[in-house]
Design a protein around this motif. Structure first.
Motif, PDB file in Angstrom:
ATOM      1  N   VAL A  40       0.907  -1.346   0.043  1.00 42.54           N
ATOM      2  CA  VAL A  40      -0.192   0.056   0.013  1.00 42.54           C
ATOM      3  C   VAL A  40       0.836   1.246   0.103  1.00 42.54           C
ATOM      4  CG1 VAL A  40      -1.977  -1.139   1.116  1.00 42.54           C
ATOM      5  CG2 VAL A  40      -0.286  -0.185   2.517  1.00 42.54           C
ATOM      6  N   ASP A  41       0.407   2.258  -0.488  1.00 45.94           N
ATOM      7  CA  ASP A  41       0.978   3.672  -0.502  1.00 45.94           C
ATOM      8  C   ASP A  41       0.482   4.362   0.888  1.00 45.94           C
ATOM      9  OD1 ASP A  41       2.305   3.415  -3.330  1.00 45.94           O
ATOM     10  OD2 ASP A  41      -0.219   3.047  -3.436  1.00 45.94           O
ATOM     11  N   GLY A  42      -0.300   4.060   1.550  1.00 46.06           N
ATOM     12  CA  GLY A  42      -0.808   4.952   2.794  1.00 46.06           C
ATOM     13  C   GLY A  42      -1.340   3.815   3.675  1.00 46.06           C
ATOM     14  N   ALA A  43      -1.240   4.273   4.869  1.00 48.81           N
ATOM     15  CA  ALA A  43      -1.621   3.597   6.077  1.00 48.81           C
ATOM     16  C   ALA A  43      -2.415   4.569   7.024  1.00 48.81           C
ATOM     17  CB  ALA A  43      -0.589   2.487   6.625  1.00 48.81           C
ATOM     18  N   ILE A  44      -3.403   3.888   7.589  1.00 51.08           N
ATOM     19  CA  ILE A  44      -4.079   4.710   8.811  1.00 51.08           C
ATOM     20  C   ILE A  44      -4.643   3.525   9.676  1.00 51.08           C
ATOM     21  CG2 ILE A  44      -6.032   5.937   9.435  1.00 51.08           C
ATOM     22  CD1 ILE A  44      -6.778   7.051   6.778  1.00 51.08           C
ATOM     23  N   LEU A  45      -3.974   3.749  10.957  1.00 47.72           N
ATOM     24  CA  LEU A  45      -4.037   2.583  12.061  1.00 47.72           C
ATOM     25  C   LEU A  45      -4.978   3.444  13.286  1.00 47.72           C
ATOM     26  CD1 LEU A  45      -3.650   0.042  13.418  1.00 47.72           C
ATOM     27  CD2 LEU A  45      -1.378   0.876  13.953  1.00 47.72           C
ATOM     28  N   VAL A  46      -6.147   2.667  13.883  1.00 49.92           N
ATOM     29  CA  VAL A  46      -6.796   3.175  14.825  1.00 49.92           C
ATOM     30  C   VAL A  46      -6.464   1.932  15.571  1.00 49.92           C
ATOM     31  CG1 VAL A  46      -9.073   3.808  15.989  1.00 49.92           C
ATOM     32  CG2 VAL A  46      -8.145   4.435  13.566  1.00 49.92           C
ATOM     33  N   GLN A  47      -6.090   2.112  16.947  1.00 48.36           N
ATOM     34  CA  GLN A  47      -5.978   1.350  17.844  1.00 48.36           C
ATOM     35  C   GLN A  47      -6.083   1.696  19.557  1.00 48.36           C
ATOM     36  OE1 GLN A  47      -1.615  -0.163  18.993  1.00 48.36           O
ATOM     37  NE2 GLN A  47      -1.035   1.888  17.903  1.00 48.36           N
ATOM     38  N   GLN A  48      -6.722   0.330  20.115  1.00 46.35           N
ATOM     39  CA  GLN A  48      -6.866   0.484  21.381  1.00 46.35           C
ATOM     40  C   GLN A  48      -5.982  -0.453  22.184  1.00 46.35           C
ATOM     41  OE1 GLN A  48      -9.994  -1.761  23.415  1.00 46.35           O
ATOM     42  NE2 GLN A  48     -10.873   0.215  24.266  1.00 46.35           N
ATOM     43  N   SER A  49      -5.057  -0.218  22.838  1.00 45.59           N
ATOM     44  CA  SER A  49      -4.079  -1.041  23.538  1.00 45.59           C
ATOM     45  C   SER A  49      -4.361  -1.119  24.822  1.00 45.59           C
ATOM     46  CB  SER A  49      -2.810  -0.682  23.159  1.00 45.59           C
ATOM     47  OG  SER A  49      -2.566   0.664  23.659  1.00 45.59           O
ATOM     48  N   ARG A  50      -4.262  -2.353  25.511  1.00 45.55           N
ATOM     49  CA  ARG A  50      -4.710  -2.376  26.941  1.00 45.55           C
ATOM     50  C   ARG A  50      -3.458  -3.269  27.608  1.00 45.55           C
ATOM     51  NH1 ARG A  50      -9.274  -2.418  30.019  1.00 45.55           N
ATOM     52  NH2 ARG A  50     -10.445  -2.411  27.980  1.00 45.55           N
ATOM     53  N   ASP A  51      -2.691  -2.679  28.572  1.00 45.25           N
ATOM     54  CA  ASP A  51      -1.538  -3.387  29.213  1.00 45.25           C
ATOM     55  C   ASP A  51      -1.995  -3.775  30.523  1.00 45.25           C
ATOM     56  OD1 ASP A  51      -0.012  -3.044  27.157  1.00 45.25           O
ATOM     57  OD2 ASP A  51       0.477  -1.039  27.762  1.00 45.25           O
ATOM     58  N   SER A  52      -1.641  -5.005  31.082  1.00 49.73           N
ATOM     59  CA  SER A  52      -1.690  -5.554  32.370  1.00 49.73           C
ATOM     60  C   SER A  52      -0.333  -6.126  32.807  1.00 49.73           C
ATOM     61  CB  SER A  52      -2.729  -6.508  32.555  1.00 49.73           C
ATOM     62  OG  SER A  52      -3.975  -6.259  32.221  1.00 49.73           O
ATOM     63  N   LEU A  53       0.545  -5.567  33.340  1.00 50.06           N
ATOM     64  CA  LEU A  53       1.973  -5.881  33.420  1.00 50.06           C
ATOM     65  C   LEU A  53       2.559  -5.798  34.898  1.00 50.06           C
ATOM     66  CD1 LEU A  53       3.637  -3.638  30.892  1.00 50.06           C
ATOM     67  CD2 LEU A  53       2.908  -5.823  30.536  1.00 50.06           C
ATOM     68  N   LEU A  54       3.165  -6.926  35.114  1.00 49.03           N
ATOM     69  CA  LEU A  54       3.703  -7.359  36.441  1.00 49.03           C
ATOM     70  C   LEU A  54       4.950  -6.577  36.792  1.00 49.03           C
ATOM     71  CD1 LEU A  54       3.048  -8.554  39.234  1.00 49.03           C
ATOM     72  CD2 LEU A  54       4.015 -10.573  38.604  1.00 49.03           C
ATOM     73  N   ARG A  55       5.220  -5.839  37.755  1.00 48.77           N
ATOM     74  CA  ARG A  55       6.432  -5.143  37.873  1.00 48.77           C
ATOM     75  C   ARG A  55       6.563  -5.452  39.444  1.00 48.77           C
ATOM     76  NH1 ARG A  55       4.095  -1.356  34.190  1.00 48.77           N
ATOM     77  NH2 ARG A  55       5.273  -1.370  32.330  1.00 48.77           N
ATOM     78  N   GLY A  56       7.672  -6.335  39.631  1.00 50.08           N
ATOM     79  CA  GLY A  56       7.958  -6.720  41.014  1.00 50.08           C
ATOM     80  C   GLY A  56       6.516  -7.283  41.682  1.00 50.08           C
ATOM     81  N   ALA A  57       6.088  -6.878  42.908  1.00 46.74           N
ATOM     82  CA  ALA A  57       4.935  -7.026  43.467  1.00 46.74           C
ATOM     83  C   ALA A  57       3.845  -6.526  42.917  1.00 46.74           C
ATOM     84  CB  ALA A  57       4.900  -7.168  45.015  1.00 46.74           C
ATOM     85  N   ASP A  58       3.816  -5.473  41.993  1.00 44.95           N
ATOM     86  CA  ASP A  58       2.652  -4.610  41.522  1.00 44.95           C
ATOM     87  C   ASP A  58       2.392  -5.074  40.142  1.00 44.95           C
ATOM     88  OD1 ASP A  58       2.769  -3.172  44.290  1.00 44.95           O
ATOM     89  OD2 ASP A  58       4.399  -1.966  43.494  1.00 44.95           O
ATOM     90  N   THR A  59       0.798  -4.893  40.125  1.00 52.73           N
ATOM     91  CA  THR A  59       0.339  -5.002  38.611  1.00 52.73           C
ATOM     92  C   THR A  59      -0.060  -3.849  38.313  1.00 52.73           C
ATOM     93  OG1 THR A  59      -0.343  -7.382  39.174  1.00 52.73           O
ATOM     94  CG2 THR A  59      -1.266  -6.056  37.007  1.00 52.73           C
ATOM     95  N   SER A  60       0.352  -3.132  37.058  1.00 57.99           N
ATOM     96  CA  SER A  60      -0.051  -1.855  36.469  1.00 57.99           C
ATOM     97  C   SER A  60      -1.063  -2.113  35.376  1.00 57.99           C
ATOM     98  CB  SER A  60       1.146  -1.032  36.050  1.00 57.99           C
ATOM     99  OG  SER A  60       1.735  -1.544  34.936  1.00 57.99           O
ATOM    100  N   SER A  61      -1.713  -1.242  35.166  1.00 57.10           N
ATOM    101  CA  SER A  61      -2.695  -1.443  34.011  1.00 57.10           C
ATOM    102  C   SER A  61      -2.814  -0.040  33.526  1.00 57.10           C
ATOM    103  CB  SER A  61      -4.136  -1.766  34.449  1.00 57.10           C
ATOM    104  OG  SER A  61      -4.244  -3.207  34.883  1.00 57.10           O
ATOM    105  N   SER A  62      -3.052  -0.143  32.049  1.00 60.00           N
ATOM    106  CA  SER A  62      -3.174   1.107  31.140  1.00 60.00           C
ATOM    107  C   SER A  62      -4.123   0.912  29.967  1.00 60.00           C
ATOM    108  CB  SER A  62      -1.745   1.904  30.896  1.00 60.00           C
ATOM    109  OG  SER A  62      -1.243   0.703  29.770  1.00 60.00           O
ATOM    110  N   LEU A  63      -4.653   1.859  29.515  1.00 61.55           N
ATOM    111  CA  LEU A  63      -5.630   1.621  28.507  1.00 61.55           C
ATOM    112  C   LEU A  63      -5.180   2.941  27.526  1.00 61.55           C
ATOM    113  CD1 LEU A  63      -7.929   0.302  26.871  1.00 61.55           C
ATOM    114  CD2 LEU A  63      -9.527   1.666  28.171  1.00 61.55           C
TER     115      LEU A  63
END
Length: 258
Positions: free
Chosen positions: A48-71
């Motif tokens: 393709v010659d062009g691209a349009i991307l719409v995204q919803q990203s959700r993260d649930s990540l364990l860092r040490g003893a804590d779980t963080s979330s983002s949307l």
């Protein structure tokens, strides 16, 4: 003619995983982009010659003893000719203008983090979204629509921080409204470079055979599993093609054991 290609599947390089806090967001900003996810399972690649991307990203990540979330909600786009990236004019998504980054021809909306901020009209509820490009002397104008994936996706298994045994089958499950018109991709990746990708239908579960987990390292401190729910279309404008993609994805970090 130089072609832009659209990667529906993020390349997951170690450098990006570290720099982005291990959030494998998809991006249109690459020297080459491809469509779609995993060519060995589904052959629908198109230059393709062009691209349009719409995204919803959700993260649930364990860092040490804590779980963080983002949307996050983010919209990106890029248009090319034989001379490279060009100004496509005004880009709008559901009437909202998506600006170009200063000094570039790369379009991006501000990324909103931590479960707050505008969604730019990206509802991911099966409604019809409108894409508009005013065009320029370097690129043609267009208006088109795409029905978004019906329902945001959320992985319910494995859980964040889960220790995955390579000797047992891995059951991946997800919640959300079922949508037979959307594709599902499941991607496993560790920091040594081992990866596995699977495509399936939106039926809520998929089992990965233990024999396919043998390449994953047990010595790395983390690995990632991401599930994608996506739709796309190719818009043809005379001798130009534009890829339009909407995708909801959820990432968790896990570990592997023998």
């Amino acid at each position: 003619m130089k072609k832009t290609c659209l990667f529906l599947l993020f390349l997951f390089s170690l450098t990006f995983l570290i720099s982005s806090c291990a959030d494998p967001n998809i991006s249109t900003k690459n020297t080459k982009l491809h469509l779609p996810f995993v060519s060995e399972y589904e052959t629908v690649s198109d230059s393709v010659d062009g691209a349009i991307l719409v995204q919803q990203s959700r993260d649930s990540l364990l860092r040490g003893a804590d779980t963080s979330s983002s949307l996050n909600y983010v919209i990106t786009a890029e248009f090319n000719t034989s001379d490279g990236d060009v100004d496509g004019g005004t880009l709008q998504f559901n009437g909202t203008t998506i600006d170009q980054q200063s000094g570039t021809h790369y379009y991006t909306s501000p990324e909103e983090i931590h479960l707050s901020g505008p969604t730019y009209g990206a509802t991911f509820n099966g409604t019809q979204d409108v894409f508009y490009l005013s065009g320029s002397s370097s690129f043609p104008s267009f208006r088109d629509t795409l029905v978004s994936p019906k329902g945001s996706i959320m992985m319910t298994a494995p859980y964040t921080g889960h220790s995955i045994s390579k000797s047992a089958n891995l059951l991946v499950t997800w919640s959300g409204t079922r949508d037979s018109t959307s594709g599902i991709a499941i991607v496993l990746r560790d920091t040594s470079g081992a990866s596995l990708s699977k495509l399936t239908s939106d039926n809520g579960s998929y089992t990965i055979n233990s024999s396919e987990l043998s390449t994953f390292s047990t010595t790395n401190s983390y690995a990632y599993i991401t599930i994608y729910k996506y739709k796309y279309k190719i818009k043809t404008l005379s001798d130009r093609k534009i890829g339009i993609v909407e995708v909801s994805h959820h990432t968790k970090n896990v570990t592997f054991t023998n």
